[in-house]
Design a protein around this motif. Structure first.
Motif, short mmCIF file in Angstrom:
data_model
loop_
_atom_site.label_atom_id
_atom_site.label_comp_id
_atom_site.label_asym_id
_atom_site.label_seq_id
_atom_site.Cartn_x
_atom_site.Cartn_y
_atom_site.Cartn_z
N UNK A 1 0.75 -1.13 0.03
CA UNK A 1 0.00 -0.02 -0.08
C UNK A 1 0.91 1.34 0.13
N UNK A 2 0.62 2.44 -0.88
CA UNK A 2 1.10 3.58 -0.76
C UNK A 2 -0.07 4.44 -0.08
N UNK A 3 0.20 4.87 1.08
CA UNK A 3 -0.84 5.65 1.82
C UNK A 3 -0.76 7.30 1.08
N UNK A 4 -2.14 7.95 1.59
CA UNK A 4 -2.24 9.13 0.99
C UNK A 4 -1.13 10.21 1.53
N UNK A 5 -0.78 10.09 2.83
CA UNK A 5 0.30 10.98 3.20
C UNK A 5 1.67 10.63 2.42
N UNK A 6 2.08 9.73 2.12
CA UNK A 6 3.10 9.07 1.33
C UNK A 6 3.09 9.77 -0.10
N UNK A 7 2.01 9.86 -0.81
CA UNK A 7 1.54 10.51 -1.94
C UNK A 7 1.94 12.24 -1.91
N UNK A 8 1.23 12.61 -0.60
CA UNK A 8 1.37 14.02 -0.47
C UNK A 8 2.65 14.56 -0.24
N UNK A 9 3.37 13.53 0.51
CA UNK A 9 4.81 13.94 0.52
C UNK A 9 5.65 13.87 -0.55
N UNK A 10 5.33 13.03 -1.67
CA UNK A 10 5.95 12.94 -2.89
C UNK A 10 5.60 14.35 -3.69
N UNK A 11 4.32 14.45 -3.74
CA UNK A 11 4.06 16.11 -4.33
C UNK A 11 4.76 17.01 -3.78
N UNK A 12 4.78 17.08 -2.57
CA UNK A 12 5.66 18.35 -1.77
C UNK A 12 7.15 18.38 -2.25
N UNK A 13 7.56 17.04 -2.36
CA UNK A 13 9.20 17.13 -2.78
C UNK A 13 9.29 17.50 -4.36
N UNK A 14 8.08 17.13 -5.12
CA UNK A 14 8.11 17.83 -6.59
C UNK A 14 8.07 19.28 -6.48
N UNK A 15 7.37 19.83 -5.40
CA UNK A 15 7.32 21.17 -5.52
C UNK A 15 8.33 22.07 -4.75
N UNK A 16 9.12 21.46 -3.94
CA UNK A 16 9.96 22.19 -3.18
C UNK A 16 11.35 22.00 -3.45
N UNK A 17 11.37 20.62 -4.28
CA UNK A 17 13.03 20.07 -4.71
C UNK A 17 13.94 20.21 -3.58
N UNK A 18 13.77 19.68 -2.32
CA UNK A 18 14.92 19.68 -1.47
C UNK A 18 16.04 18.97 -1.84
N UNK A 19 17.20 19.39 -1.37
CA UNK A 19 18.47 18.47 -1.65
C UNK A 19 18.26 17.47 -0.65
N UNK A 20 18.78 16.26 -1.35
CA UNK A 20 18.63 14.80 -0.55
C UNK A 20 20.01 14.29 -0.41
N UNK A 21 20.29 14.11 1.14
CA UNK A 21 21.44 13.28 1.42
C UNK A 21 21.16 11.91 2.01
N UNK A 22 21.84 10.87 1.31
CA UNK A 22 21.60 9.53 1.73
C UNK A 22 22.84 9.06 2.41
N UNK A 23 22.83 8.83 3.88
CA UNK A 23 24.28 8.49 4.60
C UNK A 23 24.05 6.83 4.40
N UNK A 24 25.02 6.27 4.00
CA UNK A 24 25.05 4.71 4.07
C UNK A 24 25.86 4.22 5.18
N UNK A 25 25.55 3.53 5.85
CA UNK A 25 26.14 2.66 6.91
C UNK A 25 25.52 1.38 7.17
N UNK A 26 24.68 0.69 6.54
CA UNK A 26 24.33 -0.41 6.79
C UNK A 26 24.92 -1.65 6.82
N UNK A 27 24.61 -2.65 7.67
CA UNK A 27 25.37 -3.99 7.52
C UNK A 27 25.07 -4.75 6.23
N UNK A 28 26.17 -4.86 5.32
CA UNK A 28 25.76 -5.43 4.03
C UNK A 28 24.84 -6.63 4.26
#
Length: 407
Positions: free
Chosen positions: A77-104
């Motif tokens: 399921x993709x919830x309504x709030x997740x869709x709204x979050x994607x809409x917000x991202x396309x509108x505001x275009x935040x810079x995205x940083x992904x910090x990788x540290x996970x166990x392989x």
């Protein structure tokens, strides 16, 4: 690790990685391994004028539990709030940083079949937003050490020393040990000069060969460029999507590859390691896969959609490079791909196309930029690998000889 050294690394990610613009939002995705460093990074983003910095914390053990106990319908399921979050991202275009540290191997006990099905269910909903944001915002993937990852890389050390050693290896590979900003100015200039030379050749094919059995011919897109190092958004903001980065890459023509290719390093996919594998391509698509470990997961990966069976990237990395010369197997794609030539199955890069800003997604599809929900790099470089470029006029140019640049 000294606090000042880590602050300089945080500054590198914020300033040269995503190049935070004044008044821009920043979204950071991180695991629970290095909260003190995340705090430093947030502070650096604010010092560059960020409007707001939000941190999305993730934890592999919770993902394992979700995969075991949630129903497939709930995971899909993709919830309504997740869709709204994607809409917000396309509108505001935040810079995205992904910090990788996970166990392989952090998700090796997860229900990989359920995770894959959930991704397949959600992708059609996410794709329009992905396409809408493509090339419009800055993003950067960088790494910090987690204990489980550090113990995988340095199995004979106690946890604290393993983490310290992994910090040292990350900072060395990221050219962040001293004067990091200037190091990256010089590094970007060097990578861009290699792109200029390759783009001047008018290449139509790349032919790969190695004594391990790799024998592969890949057709390139007629109007595609090689890229490396820093890139620019459509608004002209320069950023470095990968720290570290040693690759010079392009997008090949979807469905135009023939032969066999052997992986030379393990692949961490969905939190599990696929090891000692090779792929056979026929009529432009993977027709056979063979792996000593997690072959079923590899089969699952190439079945995610039609584009998952085709190539989306060809990347050139010399064996004589900092990460390769370190002799460290990181069990992490960001680092291992920058120690070795690699290919990627799945989504291609539209910004490799000349004047890409003038084309629609439909036109990218028609010209042969691969479309897929995945983009998975796997390493194929070897000490004896040769790569020959076949030019549009039929001339042949030696690109790699014995694992290194031939020019």
């Amino acid at each position: 690790m000294k606090k000042n050294t880590l602050k300089e690394y945080a500054r590198l990610i914020a300033q040269k990685g995503v190049n935070v613009q004044k008044g821009q939002e920043v979204w950071i995705t991180a695991s629970l391994d290095q909260p003190a460093f995340v705090e430093m990074l947030v502070k650096e983003c604010y010092s560059l004028g960020a409007k707001e910095v939000a941190v999305d914390w993730q934890h592999d053990p919770l993902t394992v539990l979700d995969s075991k106990y949630m129903s497939q319908d709930a995971m899909n399921e993709t919830k309504d709030w997740q869709i709204e979050k994607m809409k917000y991202q396309t509108k505001t275009l935040p810079a995205r940083i992904y910090l990788d540290s996970e166990d392989p191997d952090g998700l090796k006990y997860a229900r990989q079949d359920k995770i894959s099905k959930a991704k397949m269910a959600k992708y059609p909903i996410r794709k329009p937003y992905i396409d809408d944001m493509d090339n419009k915002y800055q993003w950067c993937i960088a790494s910090v050490p987690g204990v489980a990852w550090a113990k995988k890389v340095f199995p004979g050390e106690r946890a604290s020393l393993a983490v310290e050693k992994l910090w040292q290896a990350i900072l060395f590979a990221s050219r962040a040990q001293s004067d990091a900003i200037e190091n990256w100015n010089r590094h970007n200039a060097d990578l861009h000069s290699k792109c200029d030379y390759l783009n001047s050749l008018g290449l139509k094919y790349l032919e790969y060969s190695s004594s391990n059995g790799t024998n592969l011919k890949v057709e390139l897109l007629e109007n595609a460029n090689f890229l490396a190092g820093s890139e620019k958004t459509l608004q002209g903001v320069e950023f470095n999507p990968n720290i570290p980065s040693e690759e010079v890459f392009t997008t090949p023509k979807a469905g135009s590859v023939e032969g066999v290719v052997y992986a030379t390093k393990p692949l961490s996919y969905q939190g599990a390691l696929i090891e000692n594998f090779h792929l056979i391509f026929k009529d432009g698509r993977v027709c056979e896969v063979h792996a000593e470990k997690n072959q079923d997961l590899l089969k699952q990966m190439i079945s995610m959609d039609e584009g998952a069976k085709m190539l989306g990237e060809c990347a050139l990395v010399p064996q004589n490079s900092p990460i390769s010369n370190s002799g460290i197997l990181f069990y992490n794609t960001l680092f291992d791909e920058n120690a070795s030539c690699h290919l990627a199955l799945g989504r291609g890069f539209s910004n490799c196309i000349k004047n890409y800003q003038n084309y629609s997604q439909k036109e990218f599809d028609e010209m042969g930029v691969n479309t897929s929900m995945i983009h998975v790099d796997f390493m194929i470089g070897a000490d004896d690998m040769d790569i020959v470029g076949v030019c549009k006029d039929g001339k042949r140019a030696q690109i790699f000889k014995n694992g290194n640049w031939a020019f």
